[in-house]
Design a protein around this motif. Structure first.
Motif, short mmCIF file in Angstrom:
data_model
loop_
_atom_site.label_atom_id
_atom_site.label_comp_id
_atom_site.label_asym_id
_atom_site.label_seq_id
_atom_site.Cartn_x
_atom_site.Cartn_y
_atom_site.Cartn_z
N PHE A 209 0.81 -1.22 0.00
CA PHE A 209 0.00 0.00 0.00
C PHE A 209 0.84 1.26 0.00
CE2 PHE A 209 -3.41 -2.57 2.46
CZ PHE A 209 -3.74 -3.24 1.31
N GLU A 210 2.05 1.19 -0.51
CA GLU A 210 2.89 2.37 -0.61
C GLU A 210 3.73 2.29 -1.88
OE1 GLU A 210 6.47 3.49 2.04
OE2 GLU A 210 4.67 4.26 3.04
N TYR A 211 3.84 3.42 -2.56
CA TYR A 211 4.65 3.51 -3.78
C TYR A 211 5.62 4.66 -3.58
CZ TYR A 211 5.82 4.82 -8.59
OH TYR A 211 6.48 5.15 -9.73
N LYS A 212 6.90 4.40 -3.84
CA LYS A 212 7.92 5.44 -3.74
C LYS A 212 8.74 5.46 -5.01
CE LYS A 212 8.75 5.27 1.24
NZ LYS A 212 9.76 5.04 2.28
N ASN A 213 9.06 6.68 -5.43
CA ASN A 213 9.94 6.87 -6.57
C ASN A 213 10.71 8.16 -6.29
OD1 ASN A 213 11.23 6.77 -9.00
ND2 ASN A 213 9.47 7.48 -10.19
N GLY A 214 11.93 8.02 -5.79
CA GLY A 214 12.70 9.20 -5.39
C GLY A 214 12.00 9.89 -4.24
N ASN A 215 11.70 11.18 -4.42
CA ASN A 215 11.01 11.93 -3.36
C ASN A 215 9.49 11.89 -3.52
OD1 ASN A 215 10.69 13.66 -5.54
ND2 ASN A 215 11.17 15.49 -4.37
N GLU A 216 8.99 11.17 -4.52
CA GLU A 216 7.55 11.03 -4.73
C GLU A 216 7.04 9.83 -3.93
OE1 GLU A 216 7.89 12.46 -9.36
OE2 GLU A 216 7.49 10.38 -8.90
N LYS A 217 5.88 10.00 -3.32
CA LYS A 217 5.33 8.92 -2.50
C LYS A 217 3.81 8.94 -2.56
CE LYS A 217 5.33 7.30 2.30
NZ LYS A 217 5.85 7.58 3.64
N ILE A 218 3.22 7.75 -2.71
CA ILE A 218 1.77 7.59 -2.66
C ILE A 218 1.48 6.53 -1.60
CG2 ILE A 218 -0.32 6.93 -3.92
CD1 ILE A 218 1.22 7.71 -6.51
N THR A 219 0.60 6.87 -0.67
CA THR A 219 0.22 5.94 0.38
C THR A 219 -1.28 5.68 0.28
OG1 THR A 219 1.92 6.89 1.80
CG2 THR A 219 0.27 5.52 2.87
N PHE A 220 -1.65 4.41 0.41
CA PHE A 220 -3.06 4.00 0.38
C PHE A 220 -3.44 3.48 1.75
CE2 PHE A 220 -6.00 0.38 -0.09
CZ PHE A 220 -7.09 1.03 -0.63
N GLU A 221 -4.60 3.94 2.25
CA GLU A 221 -5.08 3.50 3.56
C GLU A 221 -6.54 3.09 3.47
OE1 GLU A 221 -4.34 6.35 6.76
OE2 GLU A 221 -2.82 7.27 5.48
N ILE A 222 -6.90 2.06 4.23
CA ILE A 222 -8.29 1.62 4.33
C ILE A 222 -8.82 2.16 5.65
CG2 ILE A 222 -9.80 -0.40 4.46
CD1 ILE A 222 -7.63 -1.91 2.83
N SER A 223 -9.98 2.81 5.62
CA SER A 223 -10.50 3.51 6.80
C SER A 223 -10.76 2.59 7.99
CB SER A 223 -11.78 4.27 6.45
OG SER A 223 -12.80 3.36 6.09
N THR A 224 -10.97 1.30 7.74
CA THR A 224 -11.22 0.37 8.85
C THR A 224 -9.94 0.02 9.60
OG1 THR A 224 -10.92 -1.53 7.39
CG2 THR A 224 -13.18 -0.69 7.65
N GLY A 225 -8.79 0.35 9.01
CA GLY A 225 -7.52 0.00 9.62
C GLY A 225 -7.03 -1.38 9.21
N ASN A 226 -7.87 -2.14 8.51
CA ASN A 226 -7.48 -3.46 8.03
C ASN A 226 -6.55 -3.35 6.83
OD1 ASN A 226 -9.17 -4.70 9.92
ND2 ASN A 226 -10.91 -4.65 8.53
N LYS A 227 -5.89 -4.43 6.50
CA LYS A 227 -5.04 -4.51 5.31
C LYS A 227 -5.80 -5.22 4.19
CE LYS A 227 -1.09 -2.71 6.60
NZ LYS A 227 -0.51 -1.58 5.92
N TYR A 228 -7.13 -5.23 4.28
CA TYR A 228 -7.95 -5.90 3.28
C TYR A 228 -9.33 -5.24 3.23
CZ TYR A 228 -9.88 -8.12 7.45
OH TYR A 228 -10.45 -8.32 8.68
N LEU A 229 -10.02 -5.46 2.10
CA LEU A 229 -11.40 -5.04 1.94
C LEU A 229 -12.29 -6.27 2.11
CD1 LEU A 229 -10.90 -2.86 -1.26
CD2 LEU A 229 -11.26 -2.00 1.06
N LYS A 230 -13.60 -6.05 2.24
CA LYS A 230 -14.54 -7.16 2.33
C LYS A 230 -15.48 -7.12 1.12
CE LYS A 230 -14.48 -7.69 7.30
NZ LYS A 230 -15.26 -7.74 8.54
N ILE A 231 -15.82 -8.31 0.64
CA ILE A 231 -16.69 -8.43 -0.53
C ILE A 231 -18.03 -7.76 -0.25
CG2 ILE A 231 -18.02 -10.09 -1.91
CD1 ILE A 231 -15.61 -11.88 -1.91
N ASN A 232 -18.49 -6.97 -1.22
CA ASN A 232 -19.80 -6.29 -1.21
C ASN A 232 -19.99 -5.31 -0.05
OD1 ASN A 232 -20.70 -7.64 -3.55
ND2 ASN A 232 -21.28 -9.40 -2.31
N LEU A 233 -18.92 -4.90 0.59
CA LEU A 233 -19.03 -3.95 1.69
C LEU A 233 -18.37 -2.63 1.27
CD1 LEU A 233 -19.87 -3.47 4.66
CD2 LEU A 233 -17.56 -4.14 5.29
N PRO A 234 -19.17 -1.57 1.09
CA PRO A 234 -18.57 -0.27 0.72
C PRO A 234 -17.63 0.20 1.83
CG PRO A 234 -20.95 -0.23 0.42
CD PRO A 234 -20.63 -1.50 1.16
#
Length: 129
Positions: free
Chosen positions: A29-54
């Motif tokens: 859930f993180e992409y780095k390229n030099g000083n560029e960085k993209i971080t992805f977070e799930i609001s539930t705090g989990n490292k996964y999503l659940k099927i059919n659950l927004p």
């Protein structure tokens, strides 16, 4: 119109771009390229999503203008969060079983920085409810 052009550009690059150093698959859930960085977070705090659950998710950017990014994937919807910071994008994801590849939801993200087009694929684990 701008979204259509971004989508067409993304599809073109996904089908025609050869594998480059900047193309990567990321499971942390993180992409780095030099000083560029993209971080992805799930609001539930989990490292996964659940099927059919927004579920609300957040992309945070460092040294990347979110206005130059394009995010695509199945079952995603952009959200307007009143408390969102300038360097954040909020997205709701509602993965369906038929949209998964090997139990993961594939999200493609591309952006342009310093005249260079960069992209990566995010593999988000999805579990049954």
């Amino acid at each position: 119109m701008r979204k259509i052009i971004s989508l067409i550009t993304l599809i073109f690059c996904l089908t025609n771009c050869s594998s480059k150093k900047n193309n990567s698959q990321n499971e942390s859930f993180e992409y780095k390229n030099g000083n560029e960085k993209i971080t992805f977070e799930i609001s539930t705090g989990n490292k996964y999503l659940k099927i059919n659950l927004p579920t609300k998710t957040k992309f945070s950017f460092e040294n990347i203008d979110p206005k130059t990014t394009s995010i695509s994937g199945k079952t995603i919807r952009f959200l307007k969060e009143k408390d969102a910071k300038e360097n954040e994008l909020w997205i709701e994801m509602s993965p369906k079983k038929e949209d998964l590849e090997n139990g993961k939801l594939k999200i493609f993200l591309s952006y342009k920085n310093d005249g260079e087009f960069k992209m990566f694929k995010l593999n988000i684990p999805v579990k049954e409810q």
